[in-house]
Structure formats: C-alpha cells, structure tokens
Scaffold this motif. Sequence first.
Motif, PDB file in Angstrom:
ATOM      1  N   LEU A  38       0.831  -1.206   0.000  1.00 25.19           N
ATOM      2  CA  LEU A  38       0.000   0.000   0.000  1.00 25.19           C
ATOM      3  C   LEU A  38       0.860   1.249   0.000  1.00 25.19           C
ATOM      4  N   ALA A  39       1.856   1.258   0.911  1.00 20.75           N
ATOM      5  CA  ALA A  39       2.678   2.449   1.066  1.00 20.75           C
ATOM      6  C   ALA A  39       3.425   2.770  -0.225  1.00 20.75           C
ATOM      7  N   LEU A  40       3.940   1.724  -0.878  1.00 16.84           N
ATOM      8  CA  LEU A  40       4.752   1.971  -2.064  1.00 16.84           C
ATOM      9  C   LEU A  40       3.896   2.419  -3.235  1.00 16.84           C
ATOM     10  N   VAL A  41       2.662   1.940  -3.276  1.00 16.21           N
ATOM     11  CA  VAL A  41       1.815   2.282  -4.413  1.00 16.21           C
ATOM     12  C   VAL A  41       1.082   3.601  -4.181  1.00 16.21           C
ATOM     13  N   VAL A  42       0.506   3.759  -2.998  1.00 17.19           N
ATOM     14  CA  VAL A  42      -0.378   4.905  -2.752  1.00 17.19           C
ATOM     15  C   VAL A  42       0.398   6.167  -2.379  1.00 17.19           C
ATOM     16  N   PHE A  43       1.429   6.020  -1.596  1.00 16.77           N
ATOM     17  CA  PHE A  43       2.086   7.214  -1.059  1.00 16.77           C
ATOM     18  C   PHE A  43       3.602   7.005  -1.061  1.00 16.77           C
ATOM     19  N   PRO A  44       4.187   6.963  -2.245  1.00 17.57           N
ATOM     20  CA  PRO A  44       5.621   6.676  -2.289  1.00 17.57           C
ATOM     21  C   PRO A  44       6.457   7.835  -1.742  1.00 17.57           C
ATOM     22  N   VAL A  45       7.388   7.509  -0.886  1.00 18.32           N
ATOM     23  CA  VAL A  45       8.343   8.507  -0.395  1.00 18.32           C
ATOM     24  C   VAL A  45       9.722   7.959  -0.690  1.00 18.32           C
ATOM     25  N   LYS A  46      10.413   8.599  -1.639  1.00 19.00           N
ATOM     26  CA  LYS A  46      11.708   8.034  -2.019  1.00 19.00           C
ATOM     27  C   LYS A  46      12.811   8.570  -1.133  1.00 19.00           C
ATOM     28  N   GLU A  47      12.653   9.843  -0.774  1.00 17.42           N
ATOM     29  CA  GLU A  47      13.773  10.491  -0.117  1.00 17.42           C
ATOM     30  C   GLU A  47      13.263  11.720   0.598  1.00 17.42           C
ATOM     31  N   TYR A  48      13.847  12.031   1.746  1.00 17.24           N
ATOM     32  CA  TYR A  48      13.496  13.279   2.411  1.00 17.24           C
ATOM     33  C   TYR A  48      14.790  13.914   2.913  1.00 17.24           C
ATOM     34  N   LYS A  49      15.147  15.028   2.324  1.00 15.89           N
ATOM     35  CA  LYS A  49      16.374  15.748   2.709  1.00 15.89           C
ATOM     36  C   LYS A  49      17.571  14.824   2.924  1.00 15.89           C
ATOM     37  N   GLY A  50      17.901  14.070   1.915  1.00 20.82           N
ATOM     38  CA  GLY A  50      19.097  13.219   2.005  1.00 20.82           C
ATOM     39  C   GLY A  50      18.879  11.917   2.742  1.00 20.82           C
ATOM     40  N   LEU A  51      17.643  11.686   3.212  1.00 19.14           N
ATOM     41  CA  LEU A  51      17.347  10.419   3.888  1.00 19.14           C
ATOM     42  C   LEU A  51      16.645   9.509   2.875  1.00 19.14           C
ATOM     43  N   ILE A  52      17.335   8.454   2.462  1.00 22.60           N
ATOM     44  CA  ILE A  52      16.777   7.607   1.413  1.00 22.60           C
ATOM     45  C   ILE A  52      15.961   6.476   2.038  1.00 22.60           C
ATOM     46  N   ASP A  53      14.759   6.299   1.525  1.00 19.54           N
ATOM     47  CA  ASP A  53      13.890   5.246   2.052  1.00 19.54           C
ATOM     48  C   ASP A  53      14.486   3.875   1.738  1.00 19.54           C
ATOM     49  N   PRO A  54      14.489   2.958   2.726  1.00 21.09           N
ATOM     50  CA  PRO A  54      15.151   1.661   2.515  1.00 21.09           C
ATOM     51  C   PRO A  54      14.579   0.867   1.339  1.00 21.09           C
ATOM     52  N   PHE A  55      13.310   1.082   1.015  1.00 19.19           N
ATOM     53  CA  PHE A  55      12.736   0.349  -0.117  1.00 19.19           C
ATOM     54  C   PHE A  55      13.351   0.792  -1.443  1.00 19.19           C
ATOM     55  N   TYR A  56      13.973   1.978  -1.444  1.00 19.31           N
ATOM     56  CA  TYR A  56      14.511   2.510  -2.694  1.00 19.31           C
ATOM     57  C   TYR A  56      16.035   2.421  -2.755  1.00 19.31           C
ATOM     58  N   SER A  57      16.593   1.585  -1.885  1.00 20.41           N
ATOM     59  CA  SER A  57      18.049   1.547  -1.851  1.00 20.41           C
ATOM     60  C   SER A  57      18.577   0.298  -2.546  1.00 20.41           C
ATOM     61  N   PRO A  58      19.344   0.418  -3.588  1.00 18.14           N
ATOM     62  CA  PRO A  58      19.632   1.654  -4.306  1.00 18.14           C
ATOM     63  C   PRO A  58      18.494   2.039  -5.255  1.00 18.14           C
ATOM     64  N   THR A  59      17.661   1.120  -5.652  1.00 22.04           N
ATOM     65  CA  THR A  59      16.525   1.465  -6.505  1.00 22.04           C
ATOM     66  C   THR A  59      15.401   0.478  -6.236  1.00 22.04           C
ATOM     67  N   ILE A  60      14.192   0.919  -6.462  1.00 21.75           N
ATOM     68  CA  ILE A  60      13.042   0.064  -6.179  1.00 21.75           C
ATOM     69  C   ILE A  60      13.062  -1.190  -7.060  1.00 21.75           C
ATOM     70  N   LEU A  61      13.833  -1.133  -8.146  1.00 27.53           N
ATOM     71  CA  LEU A  61      13.874  -2.267  -9.077  1.00 27.53           C
ATOM     72  C   LEU A  61      14.465  -3.531  -8.445  1.00 27.53           C
ATOM     73  N   VAL A  62      15.244  -3.351  -7.367  1.00 26.02           N
ATOM     74  CA  VAL A  62      15.838  -4.549  -6.751  1.00 26.02           C
ATOM     75  C   VAL A  62      14.896  -5.193  -5.730  1.00 26.02           C
ATOM     76  N   LEU A  63      13.754  -4.549  -5.500  1.00 25.57           N
ATOM     77  CA  LEU A  63      12.829  -5.062  -4.489  1.00 25.57           C
ATOM     78  C   LEU A  63      12.448  -6.536  -4.696  1.00 25.57           C
ATOM     79  N   PRO A  64      12.166  -6.954  -5.937  1.00 22.29           N
ATOM     80  CA  PRO A  64      11.835  -8.376  -6.142  1.00 22.29           C
ATOM     81  C   PRO A  64      12.975  -9.303  -5.712  1.00 22.29           C
ATOM     82  N   VAL A  65      14.218  -8.865  -5.945  1.00 24.12           N
ATOM     83  CA  VAL A  65      15.368  -9.694  -5.554  1.00 24.12           C
ATOM     84  C   VAL A  65      15.418  -9.819  -4.035  1.00 24.12           C
ATOM     85  N   VAL A  66      15.242  -8.662  -3.373  1.00 27.26           N
ATOM     86  CA  VAL A  66      15.261  -8.660  -1.913  1.00 27.26           C
ATOM     87  C   VAL A  66      14.117  -9.526  -1.380  1.00 27.26           C
ATOM     88  N   GLY A  67      12.947  -9.403  -2.022  1.00 22.41           N
ATOM     89  CA  GLY A  67      11.792 -10.206  -1.615  1.00 22.41           C
ATOM     90  C   GLY A  67      12.078 -11.690  -1.755  1.00 22.41           C
TER      91      GLY A  67
END
Lengths: 241, 248
Positions: A38-67
């Motif tokens: 839900l969070a990733l689809v409805v209200f994505p937050v990639k970064e806030y003032k240099g704080l990178i969201d862990p789901f986007y580290s280094p890119t959301i494309l690796v999420l399936p691998v991590v999963g």
Amino acid sequence: MENKNSNVLGSIKKAIPELFEPNWRLWSFIAILIFAILALVVFPVKEYKGLIDPFYSPTILVLPVVGLFRLTCYAYRKDYYRNVFNHPQSCAADERGDSNSRGYSGETSLFAFNNLHRYLLYAGIILLPFFYYDFYVSVTYFGGFVLRFASVLILLNAILLTLWVFSCHAFRHVFAGGNVKCYDCSLNPKARKGFFNAQSMLNKRHEDWAFISLVVIILLDLYLRALAAGWPIDFRILQVL
Amino acid sequence: MNKEIKLNIYRFDPEKDKEGHFQEFSVPVKEGMVVLDAVHYVENNLDPSLAVRWNCKAARCGSCAAEINGMPKLMCKTRVDSIGDKISVTPMKAFPVVKDLVTDVSRNWEIAKKIPAFTPKPNLKEPWVIDEIDVSRSREFRNCIECFLCQDVCHVIREHDKNYIGPRFMVKAASLDMHPLDNIDRSKFLHEEGGAGYCNITKCCQSVCPEHIAITDNAIIPEKESIVDSYYDPLTMLFKKLRTKNGK
Ligand code: SF4
Ligand code: SF4
Ligand code: FES
C-alpha cells in the motif's frame, strides 16, 4: 440470524483455525506485506532531505530480488511452512487430525526452488554497501557532518541487514567453511575454523536477525514518511558544519 | 502442589485388545518426582501388568521416550511439578506399539544400516591422527542417545509416508560427512534414497532433542546445502566436474 452467523464463523474456524490463533509472527508478516505494498503504491516517499527510504536503496527495481532473498531464507521458510501451510500443524500431536490426508511434497517439487537461496545471497551481499552509502549521504546532506536521528536509524538498519545476511545458512556453507571436511588440511586452519565458529554464533540467531531486520526497515520507512508529511520530529543529535 | 496427580496412561495389550485405550490412575506426589517415577508407582502398586521400558533413569540411555501430554519427551527427565496434576502418557506415535508404553523402534536399525559407512581416505598413515580443530564440530552429534524422540516428532515420519530417513539419521550422516578422514560425500544417498528433500526445516526435531543437539541448524541444513552443491547449484556442479576431470 445470530445462530447462522456463529455457524458460518464456526465453519471458517474449522477450515482455517490459524485465523483465530494468536499467531503474532504470521500476522506481523502479513501486516508488513500489506503495509509495504500500500505504502509503495499509494504514497511513495523516495527520499526526504538526504534520507533515502530503505525500499529505494539503491533502486526500487531490486525489491523483487530482496523479496526473493527473504522468501528463500531458511528462517522464513520455516515460518511459512509451519504457519501458512501447516506442515506441521504443531510439533505435538496433529490436533486437526487432517495432516495425513493433505498432500505433502516438502521441498522436493514446488518448493525445490528454495535450493537456489545462495544466488539470492550473492545478490544480497552486493546490495549491502548501498545501505551504508545511504548513511553517508544522510550525514553529509547539509555539508559538514550532521547526525540526525533518522541517520542513526539508517545505520541501525544497515547493521541489522548485515547481521541477517552474514548469519545466513548458505553463507555458512559456501563462504564460512561449512563445506570444509577437514579444517586441519586447509592453509590456515586456525583462521578458517575461527571464522567458521564466529559465523556460527551469528547463525544461531539467524531467525532473530531475519525478523528484527524486517521490523526495523518498516520503522525506518514509517519515520521517513512522518518526516515527509511534515511532522516536527527531525531531531539533530550532532552537528559539525 | 496437590498431593496427588491423575496419570492417564495409554494401555494396549496385543493379546487381549483390538485397540488401545486410556486408563486413569491416582498417584501420590513426592518431592522431585519425574514422570517415570509416577509410572513406576503404578507398575509397583496398582497394576503390575503395565509395560514400560527404561534403563538408566538418568537421561543417558534413551529407552524411556514417550509422549507426555502430547509432547515427545523422556519420562525420566520430565518433572511432574513442571506439567501440573493431570498428565497423559502415550507411547511414541511414530512407531508400532508392542505393549502399553513400549514401542518397536527396530525400523531405525534398518535405516542406520543403509547410511554409507565411514570410508577412510586412501593411503592414510597409521596411527590415524586428527587435529582437535576437526573434532569439535561433530562432537555435538556424538551426544545422541538414540532416544528417537526426534524421529517421533518429525511430521514427515509421523504423518506422511515418504521414506524419509529422519532427523536422527541426518545427524548420523552429518557426523560422518564432517569427519576429517572420511573420503565420501553422502549427499547422493541423502538426496536419492534418504528423502532429505521432504524435510522442510521446521525444527520440531531440534526443539525436542533432550541432548540439545542443534539437529536442523547444524546437521540437516548443512546436508541440504551439500545436496544443493551436487544437484541444484550449476556453478558448484560445474566446478566439481572440472575437479574430478583433473583427477583431484
Ligand atoms: S526439521 Fe525436518 S527432520 Fe526435523 S522435524 Fe522438521 S521436517 Fe522433520
Ligand atoms: S538426535 Fe537427540 S532426539 Fe534424536 S535420537 Fe539423538 S538424542 Fe534423541
Ligand atoms: S531411563 Fe534412560 S533415558 Fe530415561
């Protein structure tokens, strides 16, 4: 009417008793999964003032691998075999009395894919440095060195992920010398066996690392969302500009 | 604590009974009493026909394995005051009952015979010497007292007839595979005949072992990883092939 309702409830309870059990571990996994999607689809937050969201580290494309890495991890396997598939229903007697009649193939057919866990481990090791890089980015964002509470969380997250990855059973076998028959025959027996013993200590707690690291990712993500939503909780701990 | 407990014992006499049933006994409790004491009280004072197997009463021989309130345990190591005043004792479900609490565990000896035996490396100098560093890992497995509680609790053996050799014998295979002077790899046997793929690493065996052997973590998973080496991981398989080609 009420009677009918309780009958429906009764039959659901009979068919899927797990739904009514205080099975916090299973429920927390499911809650985390639903939340993350839900969070990733409805209200994505990639970064806030240099704080990178862990789901986007280094890119959301690796999420399936991590999963997939989590899905094939021995700790999670145990959890879903037990709690989702009820093999076994419990370590004691089969209270539902239906295990005999339900088909079971263990890890010989569909779940044989879990045997490729080590390849996801390799990917996981490659991804780890990015989480430390995120920490570096977070403290240097304003120029100089600014340690925010969020940076501490980012570092904690990186450390817990490291503990989880390096306590992996496949790591133990492939890299830590689990596959060695004779340590005395290797080049540096003391170092070899010492490394194996040290890794084994981490490995003992592998299930804990798997779970704590997952919870901290979510906490970190929630915290960054709160910051992005403007909550005044962006504490600075140390500042050298 | 109550002065008396209710002990519900499973009874089955193949000469008289078609199926088993439970019989309840009241047993006076003594300080420090274990379940085996309570069963002995019944045998000595209430019903001498009760069949129970035991030897050491010190958790060393593994003969008194049974299911106490549904959980596989050693009767001599389970204190009565740790489980309350209603106790049921049943024989191990995974094995055929001979009489009352005594089961026939001989199928385990058949499995033991199938495991490829210790095979020393060729041309070893006598006397054989192994370094301390190589002893410690399999020492854990030597603590096994062959109580077969782990075989009993394993759902693959209990509930699915799959010809899986079971946790005790994964431990046995692992202790041989981790022997520094042994020259063979048992992953072929475990994968093709031993049914190791049926174990889904759910760790019930590890949780009941009275010797606290980390059966799943230290024996089964390492053996599963060796099976991955030989059957699932294309890179190690290739590497292994090249090595054998080079005669190593
Ligand atoms: S971990 Fe494997 S061997 Fe042990 S009880 Fe579970 S299925 Fe059986
Ligand atoms: S491994 Fe443990 S539970 Fe299994 S037979 Fe040996 S001592 Fe008993
Ligand atoms: S009597 Fe020997 S282990 Fe219990």
